[in-house]
Design a protein around this motif. Structure first.
Motif, PDB file in Angstrom:
ATOM      1  N   MET A 133      74.924  42.363  92.052  1.00  0.00           N
ATOM      2  CA  MET A 133      75.129  43.202  90.866  1.00  0.00           C
ATOM      3  C   MET A 133      75.673  44.557  91.307  1.00  0.00           C
ATOM      4  SD  MET A 133      71.946  42.374  88.296  1.00  0.00           S
ATOM      5  CE  MET A 133      70.705  42.277  89.568  1.00  0.00           C
ATOM      6  N   PHE A 134      76.868  44.880  90.814  1.00  0.00           N
ATOM      7  CA  PHE A 134      77.499  46.175  91.069  1.00  0.00           C
ATOM      8  C   PHE A 134      78.704  46.244  90.146  1.00  0.00           C
ATOM      9  CE2 PHE A 134      80.250  49.144  93.491  1.00  0.00           C
ATOM     10  CZ  PHE A 134      79.356  50.203  93.593  1.00  0.00           C
ATOM     11  N   THR A 135      78.793  47.281  89.318  1.00  0.00           N
ATOM     12  CA  THR A 135      79.872  47.324  88.332  1.00  0.00           C
ATOM     13  C   THR A 135      81.212  47.514  89.018  1.00  0.00           C
ATOM     14  OG1 THR A 135      79.457  49.687  88.023  1.00  0.00           O
ATOM     15  CG2 THR A 135      78.458  48.203  86.459  1.00  0.00           C
ATOM     16  N   ARG A 136      82.106  46.558  88.812  1.00  0.00           N
ATOM     17  CA  ARG A 136      83.448  46.669  89.379  1.00  0.00           C
ATOM     18  C   ARG A 136      84.411  45.875  88.518  1.00  0.00           C
ATOM     19  NH1 ARG A 136      84.798  42.933  94.157  1.00  0.00           N
ATOM     20  NH2 ARG A 136      83.738  40.984  93.691  1.00  0.00           N
ATOM     21  N   ASP A 137      85.680  46.164  88.687  1.00  0.00           N
ATOM     22  CA  ASP A 137      86.730  45.525  87.898  1.00  0.00           C
ATOM     23  C   ASP A 137      87.031  44.161  88.504  1.00  0.00           C
ATOM     24  OD1 ASP A 137      88.814  44.949  86.245  1.00  0.00           O
ATOM     25  OD2 ASP A 137      90.220  46.329  87.155  1.00  0.00           O
ATOM     26  N   GLN A 138      86.147  43.194  88.237  1.00  0.00           N
ATOM     27  CA  GLN A 138      86.272  41.856  88.806  1.00  0.00           C
ATOM     28  C   GLN A 138      86.244  40.827  87.681  1.00  0.00           C
ATOM     29  OE1 GLN A 138      86.650  40.332  91.943  1.00  0.00           O
ATOM     30  NE2 GLN A 138      86.828  38.570  90.598  1.00  0.00           N
ATOM     31  N   PRO A 139      87.376  40.159  87.419  1.00  0.00           N
ATOM     32  CA  PRO A 139      87.357  39.110  86.393  1.00  0.00           C
ATOM     33  C   PRO A 139      86.316  38.046  86.719  1.00  0.00           C
ATOM     34  CG  PRO A 139      89.601  39.619  87.069  1.00  0.00           C
ATOM     35  CD  PRO A 139      88.699  40.336  88.021  1.00  0.00           C
ATOM     36  N   PRO A 140      85.828  37.341  85.699  1.00  0.00           N
ATOM     37  CA  PRO A 140      84.767  36.356  85.938  1.00  0.00           C
ATOM     38  C   PRO A 140      85.162  35.309  86.975  1.00  0.00           C
ATOM     39  CG  PRO A 140      85.022  36.760  83.601  1.00  0.00           C
ATOM     40  CD  PRO A 140      86.142  37.477  84.276  1.00  0.00           C
ATOM     41  N   GLY A 141      84.218  34.968  87.826  1.00  0.00           N
ATOM     42  CA  GLY A 141      84.394  33.934  88.842  1.00  0.00           C
ATOM     43  C   GLY A 141      83.034  33.556  89.371  1.00  0.00           C
ATOM     44  N   TYR A 142      82.842  32.315  89.750  1.00  0.00           N
ATOM     45  CA  TYR A 142      81.527  31.852  90.193  1.00  0.00           C
ATOM     46  C   TYR A 142      81.061  32.645  91.416  1.00  0.00           C
ATOM     47  CZ  TYR A 142      77.741  28.686  91.456  1.00  0.00           C
ATOM     48  OH  TYR A 142      76.510  28.155  91.761  1.00  0.00           O
ATOM     49  N   LYS A 143      79.857  33.167  91.337  1.00  0.00           N
ATOM     50  CA  LYS A 143      79.216  33.988  92.368  1.00  0.00           C
ATOM     51  C   LYS A 143      79.910  35.339  92.574  1.00  0.00           C
ATOM     52  CE  LYS A 143      75.604  31.622  93.529  1.00  0.00           C
ATOM     53  NZ  LYS A 143      75.231  31.046  94.819  1.00  0.00           N
ATOM     54  N   MET A 144      80.798  35.738  91.667  1.00  0.00           N
ATOM     55  CA  MET A 144      81.437  37.050  91.746  1.00  0.00           C
ATOM     56  C   MET A 144      80.745  37.980  90.758  1.00  0.00           C
ATOM     57  SD  MET A 144      83.980  36.438  93.872  1.00  0.00           S
ATOM     58  CE  MET A 144      85.372  37.517  93.649  1.00  0.00           C
ATOM     59  N   ASN A 145      80.288  39.150  91.233  1.00  0.00           N
ATOM     60  CA  ASN A 145      79.692  40.095  90.288  1.00  0.00           C
ATOM     61  C   ASN A 145      80.807  40.771  89.499  1.00  0.00           C
ATOM     62  OD1 ASN A 145      79.864  41.470  93.102  1.00  0.00           O
ATOM     63  ND2 ASN A 145      79.864  43.184  91.694  1.00  0.00           N
ATOM     64  N   SER A 146      80.605  40.863  88.184  1.00  0.00           N
ATOM     65  CA  SER A 146      81.661  41.301  87.290  1.00  0.00           C
ATOM     66  C   SER A 146      81.403  42.701  86.767  1.00  0.00           C
ATOM     67  CB  SER A 146      81.808  40.297  86.146  1.00  0.00           C
ATOM     68  OG  SER A 146      83.082  39.725  86.146  1.00  0.00           O
ATOM     69  N   TYR A 147      81.992  43.010  85.604  1.00  0.00           N
ATOM     70  CA  TYR A 147      82.079  44.383  85.104  1.00  0.00           C
ATOM     71  C   TYR A 147      80.716  45.043  84.856  1.00  0.00           C
ATOM     72  CZ  TYR A 147      86.600  42.286  83.928  1.00  0.00           C
ATOM     73  OH  TYR A 147      87.784  41.611  83.966  1.00  0.00           O
ATOM     74  N   GLY A 148      79.767  44.308  84.289  1.00  0.00           N
ATOM     75  CA  GLY A 148      78.516  44.914  83.837  1.00  0.00           C
ATOM     76  C   GLY A 148      77.402  44.836  84.865  1.00  0.00           C
ATOM     77  N   PHE A 149      76.294  45.504  84.558  1.00  0.00           N
ATOM     78  CA  PHE A 149      75.142  45.561  85.471  1.00  0.00           C
ATOM     79  C   PHE A 149      73.879  45.485  84.610  1.00  0.00           C
ATOM     80  CE2 PHE A 149      71.923  47.329  88.139  1.00  0.00           C
ATOM     81  CZ  PHE A 149      72.345  47.241  89.452  1.00  0.00           C
ATOM     82  N   GLN A 150      73.225  44.348  84.619  1.00  0.00           N
ATOM     83  CA  GLN A 150      72.005  44.174  83.817  1.00  0.00           C
ATOM     84  C   GLN A 150      70.875  43.615  84.683  1.00  0.00           C
ATOM     85  OE1 GLN A 150      74.995  42.537  82.410  1.00  0.00           O
ATOM     86  NE2 GLN A 150      75.504  44.436  81.385  1.00  0.00           N
ATOM     87  N   PRO A 151      70.087  44.474  85.325  1.00  0.00           N
ATOM     88  CA  PRO A 151      68.975  44.000  86.160  1.00  0.00           C
ATOM     89  C   PRO A 151      67.729  43.701  85.319  1.00  0.00           C
ATOM     90  CG  PRO A 151      69.171  46.369  86.363  1.00  0.00           C
ATOM     91  CD  PRO A 151      70.251  45.936  85.414  1.00  0.00           C
ATOM     92  N   PHE A 152      67.872  42.806  84.355  1.00  0.00           N
ATOM     93  CA  PHE A 152      66.781  42.443  83.440  1.00  0.00           C
ATOM     94  C   PHE A 152      66.693  40.925  83.368  1.00  0.00           C
ATOM     95  CE2 PHE A 152      65.504  41.023  79.174  1.00  0.00           C
ATOM     96  CZ  PHE A 152      64.255  41.625  79.070  1.00  0.00           C
ATOM     97  N   TYR A 153      65.462  40.404  83.334  1.00  0.00           N
ATOM     98  CA  TYR A 153      65.300  38.967  83.127  1.00  0.00           C
ATOM     99  C   TYR A 153      64.188  38.697  82.122  1.00  0.00           C
ATOM    100  CZ  TYR A 153      61.085  38.732  86.152  1.00  0.00           C
ATOM    101  OH  TYR A 153      59.829  38.889  86.696  1.00  0.00           O
TER     102      TYR A 153
END
Length: 578
Positions: free
Chosen positions: A284-304
């Motif tokens: 988890m780290f906000t970055r400009d990464q289009p969706p991809g399996y095991k790739m952390n994408s735009y948002g950051f939500q450390p909640f479950y």
């Protein structure tokens, strides 16, 4: 019979004034109450490992191990330590770095077991539950608990040479309401980064001890926190595990879970709503990464959210915005690892999934209520050449009888992709927007909060300088410049070149607004208002219905800043989250 802790038997000679002519030896030892098979045994004399031809047998029904063939001479001191065969699901990673090795693992006093039959199972895992921390100076209040955590320096930790464990920590527990509690672990001696976003917390504890949905138990040695649902006795958090580590650049904590039914964390592409507990790690780290399996994408939500076996539900938020990852394992358990900040957990007890969501959004803020029209059919893409292309598209959608409620324009409408400008190729856009609005449609414009800095007369940048809105290097007045979409003035872009070359040759320096400043909010509002209604420039009056904010992770097309990074230590932490 000797009670043996931590899988180690110390045999110390306290009085040795007798010489044995028969050379008697201890040859057999029985160990009772072993829940797992005894896998291996080390024999040490004066901390030197001895050659030993012993044999080991294990009776799983009676949980007894027998070691035969020992040659432990009377009158000499020995240390016997053994390793148990761990259940695969109970293995917690002792060296989570990508450069793990048998040597590094055993230096930490952990066990290296190569298991190629189970993907993701850590080769390096702990021998016992001791995490090195113990609780001291516990102070109870009506609204919670305060205590100190003290570290035993004899316990080895991963990455301790680069970032040694902090010796004394503070623990603070707050009972905010009958359905919510907070537990926070921090460095008492030195301030550390904390997320500067206020949460909606009661000014004083609400509810009473008799009505709380939870009980909290502190485990003193090794340190751990246990939270139990009072109505059912279900343990929903249990962190008395060997992984707990708190250093300047590596913080780690694990917890056993109430069930395998876990939802949340992000932003990622997943194959199902429920998380796969089969040894998966997600970054988890906000970055400009289009969706991809095991790739952390735009948002950051450390909640479950966890659905317990009986159908009750609870949720957990870790308020930490540093780069982190979480590992799920079939115990069931999860492990958080992050490179900075503090551990600040908020737990809501539901007990239904709907109530968990309500309690969580009450804490962090409710979602924005979207206008009714935004639920309609929307059309958006990058690459319109001019306003005539958009106008023709709208007519074509009508002719084809395709529902079309909202039209967008990407950065194409700007001058060289600069915010708050209008390209000559889109000079008729204000009239087009008003036309489609009369026909019952809506229009949305894009804005990228990365402001071009190479212009001689660009109001958004000059007024930003006057208001001091841009992010700067620490302890400096120098602005941090990246590169995003704005192009340099007076250049002709050669699109046949590769991407990195185009960024180097044609992209302008870009400054990033600091939206934690009140002055930035005032500046941002003024710039947007003048796009909507500009008395000095009638051609810029774009009566948009909504704004699409993009590239605000923030995104940058260079690694770090244009001139590199001034603090390399922060960019190369000892542990690099996935």
């Amino acid at each position: 019979v000797i009670v043996v802790p931590q899988n180690t038997l110390e045999m110390k000679v306290t009085n040795n004034n007798y010489w044995d002519p028969n050379n008697l030896t201890f040859q057999e030892i029985k160990i009772l109450g072993l829940l797992q098979e005894l896998l291996s045994l080390r024999v040490l004399q004066d901390n030197v490992e001895q050659n030993s031809t012993h044999k080991i047998s294990y009776d799983p029904e009676n949980k007894v191990a027998v070691i035969r063939g020992l040659q432990l001479e009377l009158g000499k001191s020995y240390t016997l330590s053994w390793t148990l065969r761990s259940s695969i699901s109970e293995k917690f990673d002792c060296y989570p770095g990508m450069d793990a090795s048998k040597e590094k693992c055993e230096e930490l006093g952990c066990v290296w077991t190569e298991d190629t039959s189970n993907s993701g199972v850590p080769y390096c895992h702990y021998l016992n539950a001791d995490n090195g921390y113990s609780i001291t100076d516990v102070r109870y209040t009506a609204s919670g608990v305060r205590a100190n955590l003290t570290f035993n320096r004899s316990i080895r930790k991963a990455f301790e040479n680069a970032t040694p464990p902090i010796g004394t920590l503070g623990l603070e527990v707050k009972y905010h309401s009958n359905h919510m509690l907070q537990f926070k672990i921090y460095d008492q001696a030195n301030p550390r980064y904390e997320v500067p976003v206020p949460l909606n917390l009661p000014t004083a504890p609400e509810g009473s001890g008799q009505q709380r949905l939870y009980d909290l138990l502190l485990r003193s040695k090794p340190f751990g926190i246990q939270v139990r649902r009072r109505s059912t006795g279900t343990i929903i958090w249990d962190s008395q595990l060997p992984t707990f580590t708190f250093s300047d650049q590596f913080i780690q904590i694990s917890t056993r879970l109430a069930s395998q039914y876990l939802f949340g964390f992000g932003e990622h592409e997943h194959r199902a709503f429920r998380r796969d507990m089969g040894w998966h790690t997600w970054g988890m780290f906000t970055r400009d990464q289009p969706p991809g399996y095991k790739m952390n994408s735009y948002g950051f939500q450390p909640f479950y959210m966890c659905l317990e076996e009986d159908g009750n539900a609870h949720g957990v938020l870790l308020l930490n915005s540093n780069a982190m990852d979480v590992t799920f394992q079939p115990t069931p358990a999860l492990t958080y690892r992050t490179v900075g900040g503090i551990l600040d957990f908020y737990m809501v007890l539901g007990p239904t999934p709907e109530l968990v969501v309500q309690e969580y959004t009450e804490l962090i803020g409710r979602p924005f209520l979207p206008p009714y029209w935004s639920l309609g059919f929307q059309l958006c893409r990058y690459g319109y050449s001019n306003d005539s292309e958009i106008a023709q598209l709208v007519e074509d959608m009508k002719a084809a009888k395709i529902p079309h409620d909202v039209q967008y324009s990407d950065i194409d409408y700007m001058v060289r992709q600069m915010d708050f400008t209008l390209s000559p190729h889109f000079s008729s856009l204000p009239g087009l927007i008003e036309k489609i609005q009369r026909e019952g449609m809506r229009f949305i414009l894009i804005l990228d909060p990365a402001i071009a800095a190479n212009e001689s007369n660009y109001l958004a940048f000059t007024r930003g300088l006057e208001k001091d809105v841009f992010i700067k290097w620490p302890n400096s007045n120098d602005i941090v410049y990246g590169k995003v979409w704005p192009d340099l003035p007076n250049v002709e872009v050669n699109n046949s070149l590769n991407w990195d070359t185009q960024v180097e040759l044609y992209r302008a320096h870009a400054a990033f607004p600091d939206f934690f400043r009140n002055s930035t909010l005032e500046w941002w509002e003024r710039e947007i208002t003048e796009v909507y209604s500009n008395p000095r420039n009638a051609s810029l009056n774009l009566k948009f219905d909504g704004i699409w904010i993009d590239m605000n992770e923030p995104s940058s097309f260079v690694n770090g800043a244009v001139e590199g990074c001034r603090n390399q230590e922060l960019n190369f932490p000892p542990y690099l989250p996935r």
